[in-house]
Design a protein around this motif. Sequence first.
Motif, mmCIF file in Angstrom:
data_model
loop_
_atom_site.group_PDB
_atom_site.id
_atom_site.type_symbol
_atom_site.label_atom_id
_atom_site.label_comp_id
_atom_site.label_asym_id
_atom_site.label_seq_id
_atom_site.Cartn_x
_atom_site.Cartn_y
_atom_site.Cartn_z
ATOM 1 N N PHE A 288 0.836 -1.204 0.000
ATOM 2 C CA PHE A 288 0.000 0.000 0.000
ATOM 3 C C PHE A 288 0.874 1.259 0.000
ATOM 4 N N LEU A 289 1.909 1.278 0.840
ATOM 5 C CA LEU A 289 2.771 2.445 0.988
ATOM 6 C C LEU A 289 3.775 2.553 -0.158
ATOM 7 N N ARG A 290 4.355 1.431 -0.575
ATOM 8 C CA ARG A 290 5.342 1.467 -1.650
ATOM 9 C C ARG A 290 4.716 1.911 -2.976
ATOM 10 N N GLY A 291 3.473 1.502 -3.211
ATOM 11 C CA GLY A 291 2.806 1.912 -4.442
ATOM 12 C C GLY A 291 2.670 3.420 -4.536
ATOM 13 N N GLN A 292 2.347 4.057 -3.402
ATOM 14 C CA GLN A 292 2.221 5.512 -3.425
ATOM 15 C C GLN A 292 3.584 6.181 -3.586
ATOM 16 N N GLN A 293 4.624 5.574 -3.006
ATOM 17 C CA GLN A 293 5.975 6.107 -3.223
ATOM 18 C C GLN A 293 6.346 6.043 -4.709
ATOM 19 N N ALA A 333 -5.992 -4.684 -8.146
ATOM 20 C CA ALA A 333 -6.555 -3.548 -8.883
ATOM 21 C C ALA A 333 -5.842 -2.251 -8.497
ATOM 22 N N ALA A 334 -5.583 -2.077 -7.199
ATOM 23 C CA ALA A 334 -4.889 -0.873 -6.740
ATOM 24 C C ALA A 334 -3.453 -0.852 -7.264
ATOM 25 N N TYR A 335 -2.803 -2.009 -7.278
ATOM 26 C CA TYR A 335 -1.439 -2.085 -7.790
ATOM 27 C C TYR A 335 -1.383 -1.676 -9.263
ATOM 28 N N GLU A 336 -2.285 -2.222 -10.084
ATOM 29 C CA GLU A 336 -2.276 -1.884 -11.506
ATOM 30 C C GLU A 336 -2.613 -0.405 -11.721
ATOM 31 N N PHE A 337 -3.423 0.155 -10.839
ATOM 32 C CA PHE A 337 -3.737 1.584 -10.926
ATOM 33 C C PHE A 337 -2.469 2.408 -10.681
ATOM 34 N N ALA A 355 -2.474 -0.926 -18.316
ATOM 35 C CA ALA A 355 -2.517 -1.146 -16.866
ATOM 36 C C ALA A 355 -3.860 -0.722 -16.289
ATOM 37 N N LEU A 356 -4.428 0.365 -16.794
ATOM 38 C CA LEU A 356 -5.755 0.789 -16.321
ATOM 39 C C LEU A 356 -6.806 -0.268 -16.654
ATOM 40 N N ARG A 357 -6.698 -0.859 -17.836
ATOM 41 C CA ARG A 357 -7.649 -1.929 -18.201
ATOM 42 C C ARG A 357 -7.494 -3.112 -17.244
ATOM 43 N N ARG A 358 -6.246 -3.480 -16.951
ATOM 44 C CA ARG A 358 -6.023 -4.597 -16.022
ATOM 45 C C ARG A 358 -6.571 -4.256 -14.637
ATOM 46 N N SER A 359 -6.435 -3.005 -14.226
ATOM 47 C CA SER A 359 -6.939 -2.593 -12.919
ATOM 48 C C SER A 359 -8.437 -2.849 -12.814
ATOM 49 N N ASN A 360 -9.183 -2.481 -13.847
ATOM 50 C CA ASN A 360 -10.628 -2.686 -13.795
ATOM 51 C C ASN A 360 -10.997 -4.164 -13.874
ATOM 52 N N LEU A 361 -10.193 -4.968 -14.575
ATOM 53 C CA LEU A 361 -10.471 -6.402 -14.635
ATOM 54 C C LEU A 361 -10.337 -7.050 -13.255
ATOM 55 N N HIS A 362 -9.410 -6.537 -12.442
ATOM 56 C CA HIS A 362 -9.183 -7.095 -11.111
ATOM 57 C C HIS A 362 -10.096 -6.482 -10.049
ATOM 58 N N ARG A 363 -10.834 -5.436 -10.390
ATOM 59 C CA ARG A 363 -11.622 -4.712 -9.385
ATOM 60 C C ARG A 363 -12.868 -5.506 -8.991
ATOM 61 N N PRO A 364 -13.129 -5.682 -7.679
ATOM 62 C CA PRO A 364 -14.341 -6.390 -7.241
ATOM 63 C C PRO A 364 -15.604 -5.719 -7.783
ATOM 64 N N ALA A 374 -11.713 4.937 -12.261
ATOM 65 C CA ALA A 374 -10.725 4.303 -13.142
ATOM 66 C C ALA A 374 -11.193 4.318 -14.593
ATOM 67 N N THR A 375 -12.483 4.060 -14.810
ATOM 68 C CA THR A 375 -13.002 4.044 -16.179
ATOM 69 C C THR A 375 -13.019 5.445 -16.766
ATOM 70 N N GLY A 376 -13.414 6.433 -15.950
ATOM 71 C CA GLY A 376 -13.379 7.816 -16.421
ATOM 72 C C GLY A 376 -11.974 8.250 -16.787
ATOM 73 N N LEU A 377 -11.003 7.855 -15.969
ATOM 74 C CA LEU A 377 -9.614 8.200 -16.255
ATOM 75 C C LEU A 377 -9.135 7.500 -17.521
ATOM 76 N N LEU A 378 -9.498 6.228 -17.684
ATOM 77 C CA LEU A 378 -9.109 5.479 -18.877
ATOM 78 C C LEU A 378 -9.674 6.132 -20.138
ATOM 79 N N ALA A 379 -10.955 6.488 -20.102
ATOM 80 C CA ALA A 379 -11.580 7.115 -21.270
ATOM 81 C C ALA A 379 -10.939 8.470 -21.571
ATOM 82 N N THR A 380 -10.644 9.237 -20.525
ATOM 83 C CA THR A 380 -10.008 10.541 -20.717
ATOM 84 C C THR A 380 -8.654 10.392 -21.398
ATOM 85 N N ARG A 381 -7.879 9.404 -20.955
ATOM 86 C CA ARG A 381 -6.547 9.218 -21.526
ATOM 87 C C ARG A 381 -6.608 8.701 -22.958
ATOM 88 N N LEU A 382 -7.591 7.864 -23.252
ATOM 89 C CA LEU A 382 -7.773 7.418 -24.630
ATOM 90 C C LEU A 382 -8.135 8.594 -25.537
#
Length: 455
Positions: A288-293, A333-337, A355-364, A374-382
């Motif tokens: 959790f902490l290393r991902g934010q670093q 999902a958080a890791y891929e994000f 990676a954003l697509r993988r994040s949503n695939l892993h999301r409960p 995540a989907t809004g961010l993915l669409a914006t970046r596309l």
Amino acid sequence: MASRSRTPNLALAGLMREGEIKNAQLARAVNRVGAELGVILHYDKTSVSHWLKGSVPKPQARPAVAEALSRLLGRPVTSAEAGLGESGEPLESPDAAAGVADLSRADVDPSRRAVLGAGLYSAGLVVPAFEDVAGRGESAAAAPTVRIGRGDVATVRKMTERIADILDDLGGGHARPMAAAFLANTVGPYLRAGGTEAARKAMRSAASDLVYLTGWMAMYEREHGLGQKYYVNALKLAGQADDHVTYCRTLRGMALQASHLGYGNTALSLADSAAEAAPASGPRLVAFLRGQQAHGAAMVKDRRQAFARLRETEEALSRADGRNDHLGGYDRAAYEFHVAHVLWELGDRGASVKALRRSNLHRPEGERQGRLHATGLLATRLMEMRHVEEACREWDRFLDDYAGISSARGDEHFATLRNGLRPYRRLPAVRALSGRARSVAHLKAAWSPSGGSRS
């Protein structure tokens, strides 16, 4: 009337020399901060010259000047220190229980909520170290006629979990008012109640979790100054409870907030502080902490550190057991994000989108709020990459969730959707999506008490 001679503002001049700040640079920074406060300012280098000669900006602009100086210098600066007099801002209570009570009461009061939500985020905030707040709960006088026990602590924990469920399913617009009301009406009195030291410490720990969650929701509702105030009180309560985990998790939330606002150095500093302050902890918290670093390092373009932190994140997550705490948990999902953020910051846009697509695939399935963002961010970046038809498919998935969620972050993505489609309105996919977006907007406007969207 003859003009009075003014005394040059040597304090302001000294601060500007310290940071090698030019007049025009300060004016631009003040105008930007003013916009965050909802105050339209049009200062220029001449305005700053007048301040240096002794004129004083209008009262509503002074907090913007102090915060602009704080950001440019990388440390807190008060209005008084800048020679501008007192800003009129109330001093923050050193008592976390009183601070939580004041914040939550204002948050549930419609007459005060707008002012509270417009509070300014401070990039130069001094964060209390764990050792400075540890074990300091004794200053709050206990109410002798009310005593708390394990059942009361369990009540706060259960309510926090229920509110987190509502956040995931229906959005912060519904969940935060419930959290604020519970803090004001139940948790505040519990924090003032008597009981054994063990019971009072457990209550402060439980309360710090809920205050952290409320700050997280305020951040996601774009009320960043309010979110920061909740976070600081969560840090204090966690310290008083000797709760290292919630203290570090809150610092990580503050790092995420700084990254949302584009303060890369602050984001990295807070993420590093969270990791350094963490006690011997389980692998999931380490991840959790290393991902934010990793995200913070990417924002300051430290490629080597960013990828090293991602490797540490994945390694720690691979060692985590099957249990993932609902509040502040960390999963694939958080890791891929985090991977997506690192890659985007470092210029690998195609890999970031994957990676954003993988994040949503892993999301409960139940995490609609997280999937919405995540989907809004993915669409914006596309759309930024001009992959318009792919973006339309993701925006369509975004609307599936957005129609049933009350979220300012969702409103922000929805505004991006509508504005981003205009240059491509002749494309069939864009026309179809625009029609659906209009229907969703009308539906949400009909549901809204004010008859309109919050965006």
